[in-house]
Scaffold this motif. Structure first.
Motif, PDB file in Angstrom:
ATOM      1  N   ILE A   1      48.576  50.087  34.632  1.00 44.39           N
ATOM      2  CA  ILE A   1      48.493  49.461  36.056  1.00 44.39           C
ATOM      3  C   ILE A   1      48.980  48.059  36.268  1.00 44.39           C
ATOM      4  N   ILE A   2      48.193  46.751  35.550  1.00 45.42           N
ATOM      5  CA  ILE A   2      48.218  45.913  35.541  1.00 45.42           C
ATOM      6  C   ILE A   2      49.728  45.633  34.737  1.00 45.42           C
ATOM      7  N   TYR A   3      49.267  46.329  33.295  1.00 45.77           N
ATOM      8  CA  TYR A   3      50.312  45.324  32.323  1.00 45.77           C
ATOM      9  C   TYR A   3      51.605  45.734  33.125  1.00 45.77           C
ATOM     10  N   ALA A   4      51.941  46.711  33.300  1.00 45.72           N
ATOM     11  CA  ALA A   4      53.290  47.654  34.430  1.00 45.72           C
ATOM     12  C   ALA A   4      53.773  46.735  35.153  1.00 45.72           C
ATOM     13  N   HIS A   5      52.642  46.446  35.760  1.00 49.41           N
ATOM     14  CA  HIS A   5      53.978  45.002  37.100  1.00 49.41           C
ATOM     15  C   HIS A   5      53.267  43.630  36.950  1.00 49.41           C
ATOM     16  N   LEU A   6      52.365  43.167  36.097  1.00 47.86           N
ATOM     17  CA  LEU A   6      52.049  41.588  35.915  1.00 47.86           C
ATOM     18  C   LEU A   6      52.476  41.298  33.757  1.00 47.86           C
TER      19      LEU A   6
ATOM     20  N   ASN B   1      45.759  41.709  43.512  1.00 48.21           N
ATOM     21  CA  ASN B   1      46.600  40.943  44.678  1.00 48.21           C
ATOM     22  C   ASN B   1      45.921  39.930  43.791  1.00 48.21           C
ATOM     23  N   SER B   2      44.246  40.114  43.171  1.00 41.32           N
ATOM     24  CA  SER B   2      43.695  39.289  42.877  1.00 41.32           C
ATOM     25  C   SER B   2      44.168  38.958  41.637  1.00 41.32           C
ATOM     26  N   ILE B   3      44.266  39.333  40.820  1.00 43.36           N
ATOM     27  CA  ILE B   3      45.266  39.097  39.541  1.00 43.36           C
ATOM     28  C   ILE B   3      46.286  38.852  39.197  1.00 43.36           C
ATOM     29  N   PHE B   4      47.234  38.862  40.380  1.00 42.33           N
ATOM     30  CA  PHE B   4      48.862  38.354  40.089  1.00 42.33           C
ATOM     31  C   PHE B   4      48.703  36.788  40.648  1.00 42.33           C
TER      32      PHE B   4
ATOM     33  N   THR C   1      57.308  51.113  37.768  1.00 42.56           N
ATOM     34  CA  THR C   1      56.213  50.314  37.255  1.00 42.56           C
ATOM     35  C   THR C   1      55.380  51.305  37.903  1.00 42.56           C
ATOM     36  N   PHE C   2      55.405  52.132  38.231  1.00 44.05           N
ATOM     37  CA  PHE C   2      54.413  53.594  38.604  1.00 44.05           C
ATOM     38  C   PHE C   2      53.878  54.495  37.541  1.00 44.05           C
ATOM     39  N   LEU C   3      53.004  54.400  37.261  1.00 43.90           N
ATOM     40  CA  LEU C   3      52.517  55.527  35.626  1.00 43.90           C
ATOM     41  C   LEU C   3      51.915  56.791  36.671  1.00 43.90           C
ATOM     42  N   PRO C   4      52.414  57.702  36.803  1.00 42.21           N
ATOM     43  CA  PRO C   4      51.659  59.059  37.324  1.00 42.21           C
ATOM     44  C   PRO C   4      50.531  59.452  36.322  1.00 42.21           C
ATOM     45  N   SER C   5      49.935  59.727  36.616  1.00 40.82           N
ATOM     46  CA  SER C   5      48.476  60.902  35.421  1.00 40.82           C
ATOM     47  C   SER C   5      49.657  62.268  35.166  1.00 40.82           C
ATOM     48  N   GLU C   6      48.788  62.587  34.009  1.00 41.97           N
ATOM     49  CA  GLU C   6      49.211  64.192  33.966  1.00 41.97           C
ATOM     50  C   GLU C   6      49.304  64.934  35.013  1.00 41.97           C
TER      51      GLU C   6
ATOM     52  N   PHE D   1      53.529  38.058  33.101  1.00 49.94           N
ATOM     53  CA  PHE D   1      52.741  36.570  33.528  1.00 49.94           C
ATOM     54  C   PHE D   1      51.187  36.507  33.145  1.00 49.94           C
ATOM     55  N   ILE D   2      51.254  38.053  32.210  1.00 52.69           N
ATOM     56  CA  ILE D   2      50.022  37.814  31.512  1.00 52.69           C
ATOM     57  C   ILE D   2      49.416  37.345  29.739  1.00 52.69           C
ATOM     58  N   SER D   3      49.526  36.328  29.576  1.00 50.37           N
ATOM     59  CA  SER D   3      49.254  35.569  28.875  1.00 50.37           C
ATOM     60  C   SER D   3      47.839  36.259  27.590  1.00 50.37           C
ATOM     61  N   MET D   4      48.142  35.976  26.213  1.00 51.57           N
ATOM     62  CA  MET D   4      46.962  36.693  25.445  1.00 51.57           C
ATOM     63  C   MET D   4      45.302  35.563  26.205  1.00 51.57           C
ATOM     64  N   GLU D   5      45.910  34.180  26.688  1.00 51.37           N
ATOM     65  CA  GLU D   5      44.479  33.689  26.581  1.00 51.37           C
ATOM     66  C   GLU D   5      44.000  34.570  28.344  1.00 51.37           C
ATOM     67  N   LYS D   6      45.108  34.792  28.379  1.00 50.48           N
ATOM     68  CA  LYS D   6      44.485  34.715  30.209  1.00 50.48           C
ATOM     69  C   LYS D   6      43.691  36.691  30.903  1.00 50.48           C
TER      70      LYS D   6
END
Length: 333
Positions: free
Chosen positions: A256-261, A296-299, A55-60, A264-269
């Protein structure tokens, strides 16, 4: 790796054999020849770094720095705030290039280079003796640096975490060992009649050492992390590939958040998630907060809310988010 692309570490894909095509180090890098890179040892768990890597996305900039360090056989010094991915990047490299589990060395003010190479339990051997002379190798254990130096067919990945917590001489002493790729173990060198002994490393793997000297056949992929709390001497800095990691932008935070979650994240959220990202970016301008606090907060308050009969009152949401957004330093930490 295509003919047009010099990068061995790509930072996006699945494990591959690109490391096998790594050219020889620069001619001034080592006084002796290193072994050719071969397949991983059969007893190494190549999937061990996967949990952090996938799930980690390194920068260029990270990808460029990693490849530079690989080609030059230099350690990579990463400086940045907590939560910017300094210690996670090495898991991505280890997983993609089949280096096995990451060897981890957390540095403190009491750390010594010798302790990173090996530990000798002299007291335990003395207590076990009782008139006999127990084999010294049974009381020796290779540390993370020693295990990294003793890789034969393929490099190992070594994380030296928070090196700025070490004492003044530690950094240069460490680079001298990594530069030479050799280290003497006096307790074994005194065994004149037994030139080859077998000892264990910290993970329980057996390692054979000849004439009491560790001689590296593969330059380990070394990542050293720093929170920027001190300056390092110039001789140390010139022998590292250095990268300062900037805090992620809004687009990078969203990725980053989409890679992890994402599941869990629906369109309405998503609108609520975006609002928390904006609030986090505002807080970051005023105080020291890290990306994992936002995760942590978003999860907890977005992804998990209203799932499996979990519900929060408005007051509870505010309280949880406030607790998770506390600064990492300062009077309100």
């Amino acid at each position: 790796m295509s003919d047009q692309d010099w990068k061995i570490f790509r930072g996006r894909g699945e494990p591959h054999d690109g490391l096998d095509g790594l050219p020889d180090p620069p001619p001034w890098r080592f006084a002796r020849a290193m072994a050719a890179i071969g397949p991983p040892d059969a007893d190494l768990d190549l999937k061990a770094p996967a949990s952090k890597a996938t799930t980690f996305l390194p920068s260029e900039a990270m990808i460029i720095a990693v490849n530079t360090a690989l080609y030059l056989r230099r350690p990579l010094l990463l400086t940045g705030r907590p939560g910017t991915g300094k210690s996670t990047l090495i898991s991505k490299v280890a997983y993609e290039l089949k280096l096995g589990p990451v060897l981890k060395w957390s540095v403190s003010s009491r750390s010594t280079v010798r302790g990173g190479v090996y530990e000798y339990d002299a007291v335990g051997r003395l207590q076990a003796g009782k008139g006999i002379d127990p084999p010294v190798e049974e009381y020796l254990t290779l540390g993370p640096l020693g295990a990294a130096l003793m890789a034969h067919s393929r490099p190992r990945a070594l994380l030296i975490d928070e090196i700025d917590k070490s004492d003044f001489d530690f950094a240069n002493d460490l680079l001298n060992v990594i530069e030479d790729g050799e280290y003497d173990i006096p307790e074994l060198q005194r065994l004149g009649g037994r030139p080859l002994v077998t000892i264990k490393d910290a993970s329980g793997r057996s390692v054979q050492i000849e004439k009491g000297r560790l001689i590296s056949q593969q330059f380990p992929f070394v990542v050293m992390t720093s929170n920027g709390e001190r300056e390092f001497p110039a001789p140390f800095l010139r022998r590292c590939v250095r990268l300062t990691i900037d805090p992620p932008t809004k687009d990078e935070l969203t990725a980053i958040i989409y890679a992890h979650l994402e599941k869990f994240i629906s369109m309405e959220k998503r609108e609520e998630m975006t609002a928390l990202i904006d609030k986090f970016l505002e807080d970051r301008q005023q105080s020291d907060v890290s990306t994992d606090q936002l995760l942590n907060s978003i999860f907890l308050t977005v992804a998990m809310r209203n799932r499996d009969a979990r519900s929060f009152s408005h007051e509870e949401l505010v309280a949880v988010r406030t607790a998770l957004a506390r600064p990492l330093s300062g009077a309100t930490a």
